[in-house]
Enzyme design. Structure first.
Site, mmCIF file in Angstrom:
data_model
loop_
_atom_site.group_PDB
_atom_site.id
_atom_site.type_symbol
_atom_site.label_atom_id
_atom_site.label_comp_id
_atom_site.label_asym_id
_atom_site.label_seq_id
_atom_site.Cartn_x
_atom_site.Cartn_y
_atom_site.Cartn_z
ATOM 1 N N HIS A 173 0.815 -1.214 0.000
ATOM 2 C CA HIS A 173 0.000 0.000 0.000
ATOM 3 C C HIS A 173 0.853 1.270 0.000
ATOM 4 C CE1 HIS A 173 -3.285 -2.745 1.152
ATOM 5 N NE2 HIS A 173 -4.082 -1.804 0.684
ATOM 6 N N GLY A 174 2.009 1.237 0.616
ATOM 7 C CA GLY A 174 2.815 2.447 0.638
ATOM 8 C C GLY A 174 4.155 2.227 1.314
#
Length: 485
Positions: free
Chosen positions: A340-341
């Site tokens: 996701h990041g």
């Protein structure tokens, strides 16, 4: 280009649909491929160049796998590499090339800065200086995490014998760059779409359901997610605050991310149906879950199944003892968080869910949540998910810890807290917050609602689409949250 924009709604989409149905079947995939590159390169043409390079490598890797298998074409189609074919060293090298290339592009654009910053922080602690390695600040191509996983499924599915490769280059470009699911999913496995690239039906019923999906998705984004985004942004930017303000903010964010992301998925599924494609369900009322395990069967289904089939199972799944199972669950969720990041916040978020999954598996019916009445199980699961969302939403680890303390009244209240509260509470936002709760826990999801599309339900979808389109003009540009991933 954003689905919820006038350029897409009034120009791009009508032109694509008109041209699509005017062309013969073989020309339609080429049109989708071309339109998808226009769609993706609208904001930054270089992003389309990067995707084209990766897609080209994957396409030739698929053809190389078939050639190395030594199998002849069957009925004019490339063969499926069945279990009777020995996977040679050369075939494994081709598969490795595809995987390394895709992960390499993702790593360069998404994780080099994160790695460099942490190396420098470690170097500073060890007295090696504050700049051990240079930090590159690269612009992250929109949706690169989504289309990277999608591209990886191509070579893997062909190698495993789960699907035949594509002979025509434009067909593969249509699959990889397919604009409905390109930048925020669902993450469609190649095996699930391969046959539809060659054979698919176009019916009025399918098109009508697609319009309904798109209308409800548009409504989720404009009418629900964006107002909840205002509450969440205000709460998370306000520093330490009263515990009730913090809880309103995190619940608002839980609603925002659900309606924003599921709204995009609904719109993607709807657009695909209009073009004759059937995508998988990506959300199944996740906030109705009775536990975290069930939550991950309902939330972002395409990602959880991708991680299960391409990571958890190859790691051994639950076949190598309970201890290895818990380790595999944690590894998958930590990597899912990192997907996701590039941030410790996302890793912590993944760690929380991995821990909850391992605990539920270990304790089984002895888990404390299982002893509660069903309604309290749902409420407790939602609270756990909301607490984990704090790390997902906060920009820094420091902001997350401050917000976490505010939720439990453990942080001195900031002098600006009254200003924050004044910006949060109004009849409008209170009504939307209540409406979100009704939709989440009191109504069927879009997939269920459109399964039998009656005239009243179709009218409801069109009214929702019309109202959302009108309100779209009153809001500033608000991209979907998952564009950043």
């Amino acid at each position: 280009m954003v689905f919820s924009s006038h350029i897409f709604l009034f120009y791009f989409l009508p032109l694509v649909l008109l041209a699509y149905y005017a062309l013969p079947f073989r020309g339609r995939t080429a049109l989708i491929a071309l339109a998808s590159y226009v769609f993706y390169g609208w904001a930054n043409p270089w992003w389309a160049v990067i995707m084209f390079f990766g897609s080209s490598v994957d396409y030739f890797c698929g053809l190389a796998l078939v050639r190395l298998s030594g199998l002849p074409d069957v009925g004019g189609l490339p063969p499926v590499i069945g279990p009777q074919v020995e996977r040679t060293t050369a075939m494994k090298a081709v598969l490795t090339t595809s995987i390394v290339m895709n992960l390499g592009l993702l790593a360069v654009f998404k994780y080099t800065g994160f790695v460099a910053e942490n190396v420098n922080a470690l170097g500073s602690m060890l007295g090696l200086g504050e700049r051990v390695v240079p930090v590159l600040h690269l612009v992250l191509p929109v949706g690169i995490s989504f289309y990277t996983f999608k591209a990886m499924s191509y070579a893997i599915d062909v190698y495993r014998g789960e699907a035949r490769p594509m002979r025509r280059f434009t067909d593969y470009m249509c699959f990889e760059a397919f604009f409905p699911d390109l930048v925020a999913g669902p993450i469609i496995r190649y095996a699930a779409l391969e046959e539809q690239m060659r054979v698919r039906q176009h019916t009025v019923e399918k098109f009508a359901r697609g319009v309904a999906f798109f209308g409800f998705g548009m409504g989720k984004k404009i009418l629900l997610a964006n107002p909840m985004g205002h509450l969440a942004d205000t709460a998370f930017s306000g520093g330490a605050q009263h515990f009730y303000d913090a809880w309103v903010g995190v619940v608002a964010y839980a609603f925002q991310i659900y309606f924003d992301f599921s709204g995009y998925s609904d719109m993607a599924i709807g657009l695909a149906l209009m073009l004759g494609f059937v995508l998988i369900q990506n959300f199944d009322s996740p906030y109705k879950s009775h536990g975290i395990t069930e939550f991950w069967r309902r939330w972002h289904i395409s990602l959880s199944t991708w991680l299960r089939d391409y990571l958890y199972v190859p790691l051994g799944g639950n076949r190598k003892g309970s201890r290895r199972t818990y380790v595999n669950l944690m590894v998958v969720m930590l990597l899912g968080g990192l997907w996701h990041g590039a941030s410790w916040n996302f890793i912590i978020w993944g760690g929380i869910h991995g821990t909850m999954l391992a605990l539920e598996r270990k304790l089984g019916p002895r888990h404390p949540l299982k002893r509660l009445p069903p309604a309290l199980q749902v409420a407790s699961t939602f609270i756990i998910v909301c607490l984990s969302w704090v790390f997902f939403r906060a920009k820094t680890l420091g902001q997350a810890t401050t917000y976490f303390a505010s939720l439990f009244g453990l942080s001195p209240v900031s002098p600006a807290s009254d200003v924050v509260a004044g910006a949060m509470y109004s009849p409008y936002y209170g009504a939307v917050l209540a409406l979100c709760a009704v939709v989440v826990w009191g109504m069927p999801n879009t997939w269920e609602f459109t399964n039998r599309l009656s005239m009243p339900r179709a009218a409801y979808a069109l009214v929702t689409l019309g109202l959302a389109t009108l309100l779209m003009w009153t809001q500033t540009t608000n991209p979907f949250l998952y564009f950043q991933f």
